[in-house]
Design a protein around this motif. Structure first.
Motif, PDB file in Angstrom:
ATOM      1  N   GLU A  51       0.830  -1.210   0.000  1.00 54.65           N
ATOM      2  CA  GLU A  51       0.000   0.000   0.000  1.00 54.65           C
ATOM      3  C   GLU A  51       0.862   1.257   0.000  1.00 54.65           C
ATOM      4  O   GLU A  51       0.552   2.234  -0.680  1.00 54.65           O
ATOM      5  CB  GLU A  51      -0.937  -0.001   1.211  1.00 54.65           C
ATOM      6  CG  GLU A  51      -2.048  -1.023   1.117  1.00 54.65           C
ATOM      7  CD  GLU A  51      -2.888  -1.056   2.391  1.00 54.65           C
ATOM      8  OE1 GLU A  51      -2.750  -0.125   3.217  1.00 54.65           O
ATOM      9  OE2 GLU A  51      -3.664  -2.004   2.537  1.00 54.65           O
ATOM     10  N   GLN A  55       0.788   4.323  -3.011  1.00 58.93           N
ATOM     11  CA  GLN A  55       0.263   5.653  -2.697  1.00 58.93           C
ATOM     12  C   GLN A  55       1.107   6.723  -3.397  1.00 58.93           C
ATOM     13  O   GLN A  55       2.311   6.569  -3.575  1.00 58.93           O
ATOM     14  CB  GLN A  55       0.301   5.908  -1.184  1.00 58.93           C
ATOM     15  CG  GLN A  55      -0.729   5.125  -0.424  1.00 58.93           C
ATOM     16  CD  GLN A  55      -0.638   5.410   1.069  1.00 58.93           C
ATOM     17  OE1 GLN A  55       0.275   6.084   1.527  1.00 58.93           O
ATOM     18  NE2 GLN A  55      -1.594   4.876   1.814  1.00 58.93           N
ATOM     19  N   LYS A  56       0.460   7.814  -3.803  1.00 59.25           N
ATOM     20  CA  LYS A  56       1.157   8.925  -4.444  1.00 59.25           C
ATOM     21  C   LYS A  56       1.718   9.842  -3.371  1.00 59.25           C
ATOM     22  O   LYS A  56       1.077  10.130  -2.368  1.00 59.25           O
ATOM     23  CB  LYS A  56       0.204   9.708  -5.335  1.00 59.25           C
ATOM     24  CG  LYS A  56      -0.238   8.936  -6.551  1.00 59.25           C
ATOM     25  CD  LYS A  56      -1.106   9.782  -7.439  1.00 59.25           C
ATOM     26  CE  LYS A  56      -1.538   8.998  -8.652  1.00 59.25           C
ATOM     27  NZ  LYS A  56      -2.406   9.795  -9.529  1.00 59.25           N
TER      28      LYS A  56
END
Length: 185
Positions: A51, A55-56
């Motif tokens: 995760e 994520q950015k």
């Protein structure tokens, strides 16, 4: 005696060979050791790491958007400029090739039959013909005339005529007077 020893050892080595092979094949094979059960590494099994990677990151993304790269190949630009200069000097819009002046008959010398040659270059037969013509008649076949005839650079032609001398045979007389010589008939 060594032949006799070799025969005896071959007899014992080959004696009852088939039975020995069947006996070896019928034996039970050793079993491989069981594999150790290992837990997966935390990065492969942990969903938190996956995760975090997906994520950015907003600050890094804004920095990436502010970067603009424009690149040019300096060698390609120099080559294009040189080609334009050479076209201006020669005044030709052609590909820079000239028709072949002289070639050797057939393919007996392993040369491929050419129809045209790049300007500023010579084939081997052309070079030999030009140099032998200059060697026989230096007043008629000057370096300037050869350069004009074959579309060559004057500096290279002068160096070629000066330093490359084809088919020059030197006969050195023998040092001693008692040596036998071959008489020309």
């Amino acid at each position: 005696m060594s032949k006799m020893g070799a025969r005896v050892t071959r007899m014992f080595r080959n004696f009852n060979l088939e039975n020995r092979v069947f006996r070896e094949l019928s034996k039970e094979k050793p079993q491989a050791a069981p594999r150790h059960e290992a837990a997966l590494p935390p990065s492969a099994g942990g969903s938190e790491a996956v995760e975090a990677m997906n994520q950015k990151n907003a600050p890094l993304l804004s920095l990436l958007r502010s970067v603009y790269v424009e690149s040019k190949d300096p060698e390609a630009a120099a080559a294009a400029a040189a080609a334009e200069v050479s076209k201006e000097v020669t005044g030709d819009d052609e590909a820079g090739r000239r028709p072949l002046r002289f070639s050797l008959p057939g393919e007996q010398y392993g040369l491929v039959e050419l129809t045209d040659v790049p300007k500023g270059k010579l084939t081997i037969p052309e070079a030999l013909k030009a140099l032998s013509s200059h060697h026989r008649q230096p007043q008629t076949w000057t370096a300037e005339k050869i350069a004009q005839e074959y579309v060559l650079d004057m500096k290279d032609t002068k160096a070629l005529v000066e330093f490359f001398i084809p088919f020059q045979v030197k006969i050195i007389p023998p040092e001693s007077g008692g040596a036998k010589q071959i008489k020309a008939s």
